[in-house]
Design a protein around this motif. Structure first.
Motif, short mmCIF file in Angstrom:
data_model
loop_
_atom_site.label_atom_id
_atom_site.label_comp_id
_atom_site.label_asym_id
_atom_site.label_seq_id
_atom_site.Cartn_x
_atom_site.Cartn_y
_atom_site.Cartn_z
N ASP A 117 9.08 4.07 2.31
CA ASP A 117 7.93 4.94 2.52
C ASP A 117 7.39 4.60 3.90
O ASP A 117 6.71 3.59 4.07
N ASN A 118 7.71 5.42 4.89
CA ASN A 118 7.33 5.11 6.27
C ASN A 118 5.82 5.18 6.47
O ASN A 118 5.28 4.49 7.33
N ALA A 119 5.15 5.98 5.68
CA ALA A 119 3.69 6.05 5.79
C ALA A 119 3.05 4.71 5.41
O ALA A 119 1.99 4.35 5.93
N LYS A 120 3.71 3.98 4.50
CA LYS A 120 3.21 2.67 4.08
C LYS A 120 3.96 1.53 4.76
O LYS A 120 3.66 0.36 4.51
N ASN A 121 4.96 1.88 5.58
CA ASN A 121 5.78 0.88 6.26
C ASN A 121 6.36 -0.12 5.24
O ASN A 121 6.32 -1.33 5.44
N THR A 122 6.88 0.43 4.17
CA THR A 122 7.33 -0.37 3.04
C THR A 122 8.73 0.07 2.60
O THR A 122 9.04 1.27 2.60
N VAL A 123 9.55 -0.90 2.25
CA VAL A 123 10.88 -0.64 1.69
C VAL A 123 10.91 -1.17 0.27
O VAL A 123 10.26 -2.17 -0.03
N TYR A 124 11.65 -0.48 -0.57
CA TYR A 124 11.73 -0.82 -1.99
C TYR A 124 13.18 -1.07 -2.39
O TYR A 124 14.11 -0.54 -1.80
N LEU A 125 13.34 -1.86 -3.45
CA LEU A 125 14.65 -2.03 -4.06
C LEU A 125 14.48 -1.91 -5.57
O LEU A 125 13.89 -2.80 -6.20
#
Length: 116
Positions: A71-79
């Motif tokens: 989620d680039n808006a949150k600057n977050t990557v998930y697994l």
């Protein structure tokens, strides 16, 4: 100051699911991904994703079970990790960088333990 902070690890039974998150701060990255290190083993690649999420890559051992997203808006990557197996037990590290071949920023890791 650039920081990568992982969360979401824990203890789960075999067949269960966990979702890891990695929040980046200080800058944005083209490439983000996940690696893991089991006790007594070398750190290994798990998954990576490009900036727009259109290109992903997975280790053979997790294909079909794990899914990476961002989620680039949150600057977050998930697994998202499904159908977990005891051999998935490891410390999971978030990584990021300008290119998939150069991920030179690392988080401190989050422990994932899968019981049989």
């Amino acid at each position: 100051q650039v920081q990568l902070v992982e969360s979401g690890g824990g203890l789960v039974q075999a067949g269960g699911s966990l979702r890891l998150s990695c929040a980046a701060s200080g800058r944005t990255f083209n490439a983000m991904g996940w690696f893991r290190q089991a006790p007594g083993k070398d750190r290994e690649f798990v998954a990576r994703i490009n900036r727009n999420g259109g290109t992903t890559s997975y280790a053979d051992s997790v294909k079909g079970r794990f899914a990476i997203s961002r989620d680039n808006a949150k600057n977050t990557v998930y697994l998202q990790m499904n159908d977990l197996k005891p051999e998935d037990t490891a410390v999971y590290y978030c990584a990021a960088g300008p290119y998939s071949a150069i991920m030179n920023y690392w988080g401190q890791g989050t422990q994932v333990t899968v019981s049989s």
